[in-house]
Design an enzyme around this catalytic site. Structure first.
Site, PDB file in Angstrom:
ATOM      1  N   ARG A 199       0.992  -1.626   0.174  1.00 23.50           N
ATOM      2  CA  ARG A 199       0.339   0.055   0.404  1.00 23.50           C
ATOM      3  C   ARG A 199       0.407   1.575   0.115  1.00 23.50           C
ATOM      4  NH1 ARG A 199      -5.364   1.149   3.311  1.00 23.50           N
ATOM      5  NH2 ARG A 199      -6.594  -0.272   1.515  1.00 23.50           N
TER       6      ARG A 199
ATOM      7  N   HIS B 263      -7.201   0.915  -6.937  1.00 24.33           N
ATOM      8  CA  HIS B 263      -7.228  -0.282  -5.303  1.00 24.33           C
ATOM      9  C   HIS B 263      -8.257  -1.646  -5.841  1.00 24.33           C
ATOM     10  CE1 HIS B 263      -7.451  -1.875  -1.837  1.00 24.33           C
ATOM     11  NE2 HIS B 263      -8.859  -1.041  -0.936  1.00 24.33           N
TER      12      HIS B 263
ATOM     13  N   GLN C 252     -10.439  -4.101  -3.456  1.00 26.16           N
ATOM     14  CA  GLN C 252     -11.065  -4.202  -3.658  1.00 26.16           C
ATOM     15  C   GLN C 252     -12.295  -3.976  -4.347  1.00 26.16           C
ATOM     16  OE1 GLN C 252     -12.023  -1.705  -0.117  1.00 26.16           O
ATOM     17  NE2 GLN C 252     -14.598  -2.493  -1.068  1.00 26.16           N
TER      18      GLN C 252
ATOM     19  N   ASP D  38     -17.294   7.291  -2.452  1.00 23.19           N
ATOM     20  CA  ASP D  38     -16.020   6.939  -0.398  1.00 23.19           C
ATOM     21  C   ASP D  38     -15.593   7.820  -0.319  1.00 23.19           C
ATOM     22  OD1 ASP D  38     -13.256   5.619   0.141  1.00 23.19           O
ATOM     23  OD2 ASP D  38     -12.767   5.751  -2.174  1.00 23.19           O
TER      24      ASP D  38
ATOM     25  N   CYS E 170     -16.103   1.351   0.075  1.00 21.07           N
ATOM     26  CA  CYS E 170     -15.284   0.429   0.504  1.00 21.07           C
ATOM     27  C   CYS E 170     -15.364   0.732   2.229  1.00 21.07           C
ATOM     28  CB  CYS E 170     -14.241   1.054  -0.279  1.00 21.07           C
ATOM     29  SG  CYS E 170     -13.311   2.897   0.087  1.00 21.07           S
TER      30      CYS E 170
ATOM     31  N   ARG F  39     -14.255  -8.996   1.330  1.00 20.37           N
ATOM     32  CA  ARG F  39     -12.855  -8.874   1.168  1.00 20.37           C
ATOM     33  C   ARG F  39     -11.767  -9.800   1.378  1.00 20.37           C
ATOM     34  NH1 ARG F  39     -10.596  -3.645   0.870  1.00 20.37           N
ATOM     35  NH2 ARG F  39      -8.777  -4.888   0.414  1.00 20.37           N
TER      36      ARG F  39
HETATM   37  N1   CP Z   1     -11.412  -0.648   1.945  1.00 23.68           N
HETATM   38  C1   CP Z   1     -10.656  -1.297   2.383  1.00 23.68           C
HETATM   39  O1   CP Z   1      -9.164  -1.065   1.545  1.00 23.68           O
HETATM   40  O2   CP Z   1     -10.571  -0.754   4.018  1.00 23.68           O
HETATM   41  P1   CP Z   1      -8.132  -0.345   4.980  1.00 23.68           P
HETATM   42  O3   CP Z   1      -7.941   0.669   4.301  1.00 23.68           O
HETATM   43  O4   CP Z   1      -8.773  -0.512   5.973  1.00 23.68           O
HETATM   44  O5   CP Z   1      -7.643  -1.343   4.346  1.00 23.68           O
HETATM   45  N1  NVA Z   2     -10.251   6.738  -1.617  1.00 30.62           N
HETATM   46  C1  NVA Z   2      -9.298   6.060  -0.146  1.00 30.62           C
HETATM   47  C2  NVA Z   2      -9.354   4.865   0.046  1.00 30.62           C
HETATM   48  C3  NVA Z   2      -9.263   4.553   1.708  1.00 30.62           C
HETATM   49  C4  NVA Z   2     -10.163   1.900   1.428  1.00 30.62           C
HETATM   50  C5  NVA Z   2      -8.195   6.537   0.595  1.00 30.62           C
HETATM   51  O1  NVA Z   2      -7.433   6.205  -0.349  1.00 30.62           O
HETATM   52  O2  NVA Z   2      -7.586   6.809   0.986  1.00 30.62           O
END
Ligand code: CP
Ligand code: NVA
Length: 315
Positions: free
Chosen positions: A111, A138, A141, A234, A274, A302
């Site tokens: 990440r 992502h 997701q 989101d 998400c 997930r």
């Molecule tokens: N939806 C998602 O990726 O959540 P997290 O940021 O908690 O991993």
């Molecule tokens: N768009 C959000 C998604 C988190 C799962 C972010 O990048 O923070």
């Protein structure tokens, strides 16, 4: 049970790394994993002895836990590596980290703030690299999202899916590619200046023209909500965008998913997010807690879809 054969050993940085058959097979396998889970088969010895490293530059609840539990239930193990505790934080290059980790582990999920860090990691590591969220996409997701849509609403080609808020959101980019590949109709309600990444949008349009899907960007949230089967949103301020917070909230507030907006959707619409959600910003408490909300099923999926992805790539 085996995974999707053609995915073995491959990277997953984008939904565009998959073709339509592979995406469909991953969704089928995710649904199968869920079915097995409820029949009591949580633990499957598919990845015995395999180790997945997780490099996280940002916070996570769902992605981290679902990946760690998934690999555990498949018979393998995981290592959580906060980027702050690796030598990366002291300036060791990504390419060096890649060439060292590949000698210890079987796959890396990462990440990152910048998508190009993932590309660099994948380029230098001979083991599979999985995008656990970047500023651009992502994919894990989106696989869980289309799985959830198909589980609850069946034929995606007959659905109107509406997304509200930041049109350049990472979660939306992956969802857009997946829905377009599978032939659904996606309406993106967003403000000027927040349109999707043009390259991803172009690719999604190409997928849609092959699959019979449709992608529209609209400014009027009511046009997107009208007769929708799925209402998705989101956060307006993603991780890494905190300094733009006030402006983003001002620009996107018209796209809040609230009782008025969902009143235009079909009666049996599902609400998706998400997570984590900012109640009172992109969605009201009333909507996320309503009977139409599918967010907990979506979050659970997930885990099942992570098992499908890991079994396929590391199997
Ligand atoms: N939806 C998602 O990726 O959540 P997290 O940021 O908690 O991993
Ligand atoms: N768009 C959000 C998604 C988190 C799962 C972010 O990048 O923070």
């Amino acid at each position: 049970m085996v995974g999707v054969e053609s995915l073995r050993g491959r990277d997953l940085l984008s939904i565009a790394d998959l073709n339509r058959n592979e995406l469909t097979a991953l969704i089928d396998l995710s649904l199968k994993m869920k079915e097995l889970y409820y029949k009591g088969f949580r633990n499957l010895n598919i990845l015995n002895g395999k180790v997945l490293a997780l490099i996280f530059e940002k916070h996570s609840t769902r992605t981290r836990v679902s990946l760690q539990v998934a690999i555990h239930q498949l018979g393998g193990t995981s290592l959580y590596l906060s980027s702050q505790e690796l030598q990366l934080a002291r300036g060791e290059p990504i390419k060096d980290t890649a060439r060292v980790l590949e000698r210890y582990v079987d796959g890396i999920a990462a990440r990152v703030y910048k998508h190009k860090s993932l590309v660099e990691l994948a380029e230098h590591a001979q083991i599979p690299v999985i995008n656990a969220l970047s500023d651009v996409e992502h994919p894990l997701q989106a696989i869980a999202d289309v799985m959830t849509i198909i589980e609850l609403k069946k034929d995606i080609r007959k659905l109107k899916i509406a997304f509200f808020g930041d049109g350049a959101d990472n979660v939306l980019h992956s969802l857009m590619l997946a829905v377009a590949m599978l032939g659904g109709a996606l309406y993106i309600a967003t403000a000027p200046g927040y349109d999707p990444n043009p390259e991803i949008f172009k690719k999604a349009k190409e997928y849609a023209s092959e699959s019979g899907g449709q992608i529209f960007i609209v400014r009027d949230p009511i046009e997107a909500a009208k007769d929708a089967d799925v209402i998705y949103t989101d956060v307006w301020v993603s991780m890494g965008q905190e300094s733009e917070r006030e402006k983003r909230i001002r620009d996107l507030s018209r796209y809040q998913v609230n009782s008025e907006i969902v009143s235009y959707a079909k009666k049996d619409y599902i609400f998706m997010h998400c997570l984590p959600a900012k109640r009172g910003e992109e969605v009201t408490d009333e909507v996320i807690e309503s009977r139409n909300s599918a967010v907990w099923i979506q979050a659970e999926n997930r885990l099942h879809s992570a098992k499908a992805v890991l079994a396929s790539i590391l199997g």
